[in-house]
Design an enzyme around this catalytic site. Structure first.
Site, PDB file in Angstrom:
ATOM      1  N   ALA A   1       8.095  12.893  47.286  1.00 50.99           N
ATOM      2  CA  ALA A   1       7.394  12.253  46.283  1.00 50.99           C
ATOM      3  C   ALA A   1       8.408  11.684  45.149  1.00 50.99           C
ATOM      4  CB  ALA A   1       6.431  13.091  45.677  1.00 50.99           C
ATOM      5  N   CYS A   2       8.523  10.590  45.128  1.00 52.67           N
ATOM      6  CA  CYS A   2       9.650   9.950  44.461  1.00 52.67           C
ATOM      7  C   CYS A   2       9.661   8.615  43.642  1.00 52.67           C
ATOM      8  CB  CYS A   2      10.887   9.631  45.639  1.00 52.67           C
ATOM      9  SG  CYS A   2      10.894  11.047  46.960  1.00 52.67           S
TER      10      CYS A   2
END
Length: 612
Positions: free
Chosen positions: A33-34
């Protein structure tokens, strides 16, 4: 977050620097998750300003990445750029290569190699040998300068040796053919690296292309240009860049899992990963990949398609890349893997519905909250999943720059230079065609795809609807019409069947009756102290063995009533086709409205002769 260096040495995999599967931990369950974004110059000119803007964008999304127990060890950061031609031609001259090919006639590979010289030599020899088999010539190697003074102990403990390899095709080979050969070279050698367990650190291809190059690592966003001095040279120029700051959700960071990958950078998670990977593996035997022009032995060496140590994003990238290298357009491949909501949309164009239904016969969606930036070096774009659970903000300027990122403000743009602002909506994509110098919106992209083949006619001729099949069965077997007729049953009549299928009084009263009375699932507090079905000594229902996987992240639950447009139980069943080709017969399947078959539906399948 724990880091690999703090884990007991006996559980660390020496080939990856990450923990092995042990106890309740399995690396297959890792997700990302970025922060992600790109910048592109519509004029197509390589400039220094684009590189600097990309570095700024990456630094400003530092808060979207993560660090471990050491403040100077990041989860990963990286940048994908078009090959900086002036810079590369200069370093080839400085390396005294025998020949300096023109742009498009050579490819550059970015490699993570073991620190031990003998192991590096072995990996390089395998690359040279495989390149020769593919009629490619390795012009030479370059040790990429790195400065590890700012990175933390965990990152240093698994730091690879970074090298570039320069590969040229034979005279007269087009750039598209060269790209496919470089892809094959990378896949064959990459699979060979994975099988060789003697490497202290498994070699990893960051990129190998005649169009793009990737600089990445287990770094924080601000460390990327400090670690790679190449990015600071004035002649290091590009016309587009993809940046990524990684937050590895409940996972272990590593150098090879940093983004971008060869085709994509991804913000989100692929929650259907286990099924996607299993289906990809099951289809390998049917793939011919004729466009790649491989011998049977070379084709076998191309698999497994998805390597053993890949994350969800890396697995997605592997399938996407094969689809594009097999002849599909980049946007077509993306729409197959991340389709928009089409099954329950009453307003969707019939041609678009047929297009998606055809492709659903070939590949299932890679589902999950996902903002995916994708590129092949000629086009650069972004796509959002059909739930729209990850942001994508777009700015187009009057001087020809297109900026997309997970949030606004990542690149400074004067208000008077803003031509247009927008955002990605659920199921939509847009692309920047660098060669054509224009932005192509979702409507035009989808129109091009659905017009490529007569999908409406193909689906009408090939897809067999279960309702039609049942109707034909009833006509041919009138005596079977009573098979689903209502029969008055007493509770005493049902007890043997309920017992046989594992129903309990508690299940009937707390689960089934509320659904019958209220038309909705019963609500209850969290926590269930019932024994796991697999460990229970009692006879359990089949459903007791099926448990939802813990989500690991804070995704909101889906509501199948209020979000019905993105929910569907419909599926196509039948023999799997060749994912690397497009033919009408690929969609010759049966359409099921639900995976649960009624009696006559099952009898109709048994009666049907088409499977023979």
């Amino acid at each position: 977050m724990a880091t690999a260096s703090k884990i007991a040495p006996h559980v660390i995999d020496p080939n990856t620097g990450r923990p092995k599967a042990i106890g309740l931990y399995d690396p297959a369950n890792e997700r990302d998750a970025c922060g992600v974004g790109f910048i592109a110059d519509l004029k197509g000119k390589q400039t220094r300003e684009t590189v600097l803007a990309a570095i700024t964008m990456l630094e400003r999304m530092d808060h979207r990445g993560a660090c471990g127990c050491e403040k100077n060890t990041g989860d990963g950061a990286g940048v994908l750029l078009s090959i900086p031609q002036d810079f590369m031609r200069r370093v080839m001259k400085e390396s005294v290569f025998s020949h300096i090919p023109a742009p498009g006639e050579y490819g550059v590979g970015m490699l993570f190699l073991p620190q031990i010289k003998e192991q590096r030599t072995l990996a390089k020899n395998w690359i040279v040998e495989t390149a020769a088999d593919l009629q490619l010539e390795v012009l030479g190697w370059r040790e990429v300068p790195t400065a590890n003074g700012t990175i933390g102990p965990s990152a240093k403990s698994t730091e690879p040796s970074v090298e570039q390899v320069f590969v040229m095709a034979q005279a007269g080979v087009s750039q598209d053919v060269l790209e496919r050969k470089l892809f094959v070279l990378r896949k064959i050698t990459g699979n060979r690296f994975d099988l060789h367990k003697e490497f202290t650190l498994a070699p990893h291809w960051c990129s190998l292309s005649s169009r793009t190059i990737i600089y990445k690592g287990q770094l924080l966003s601000y460390q990327i240009y400090q670690y790679f001095p190449d990015l600071l040279y004035p002649d290091f120029k590009t016309n587009m860049a993809v940046v990524h700051s990684r937050f590895s959700t409940n996972t272990f960071p590593s150098w090879d899992r940093a983004h971008p990958f060869s085709c994509i950078a991804h913000n989100g998670e692929i929650n259907t990963l286990r099924g996607n990977v299993n289906w990809a593996k099951s289809r390998e035997g049917a793939m011919k990949c004729a466009k790649l022009g491989l011998t049977e032995e070379q084709l076998k060496s191309l698999f497994p398609l998805i390597g053993p140590n890949l994350s969800d994003s890396g697995s997605f990238n592997s399938v996407l890349e094969l689809l594009t290298m097999s002849g599909r357009t980049l946007t077509e491949a993306m729409s197959m893997m991340i389709p928009e909501a089409w099954q329950n949309d009453p307003n969707i164009d019939p041609a678009k519905r047929a297009y998606y239904e055809y492709n659903s016969a070939l590949i299932e969606p890679w589902d999950g909250p996902a903002l995916v930036v994708f590129t092949d070096g000629r086009q650069l774009g972004a796509s959002l999943d059909r739930n729209g659970l990850r942001p994508g903000r777009i700015v187009e300027t009057t001087d020809g720059l297109v900026i997309m990122s997970s949030e606004t403000g990542t690149v400074d743009v004067a208000p008077e230079k803003i031509k247009r602002k927008s955002r990605l909506r659920p199921g939509q994509m847009f692309i920047v065609d660098i060669e054509a110098g224009r932005v192509i919106e979702d409507t035009e992209i989808k129109l091009q795809m659905v017009s490529a083949n007569p999908y409406v006619e193909w689906v009408d001729r090939q897809v067999i609807d279960m309702d039609s099949l049942v109707s034909d069965f009833r006509k041919s077997s009138p005596s079977e019409d009573a098979g689903d007729a209502d029969v008055a049953l007493t509770l005493e009549d049902l007890v043997p069947d309920l017992t046989m299928f594992g129903w309990t009084q508690e299940g009937l009263e707390m689960l089934l009756l509320p659904m019958c009375r209220n038309g909705m699932e019963a609500l209850g507090s969290m926590g269930n102290d019932s024994p796991l079905a697999v460990l229970s000594k009692s006879h359990n229902s089949t459903y007791d063995f099926l448990k939802q996987l813990f989500a690991q992240v804070t995704n909101p639950p889906l509501d199948s009533t209020r979000e019905a447009i993105v929910m569907s139980l419909e599926s196509l069943v039948g023999p799997e086709g060749d994912l690397s080709t497009v033919t009408e017969e690929q969609c010759h399947k049966i359409r099921l409205r639900s995976p649960i078959l009624q009696s006559q539906q099952f009898q109709s399948l048994m009666w049907m002769k088409a499977w023979e």
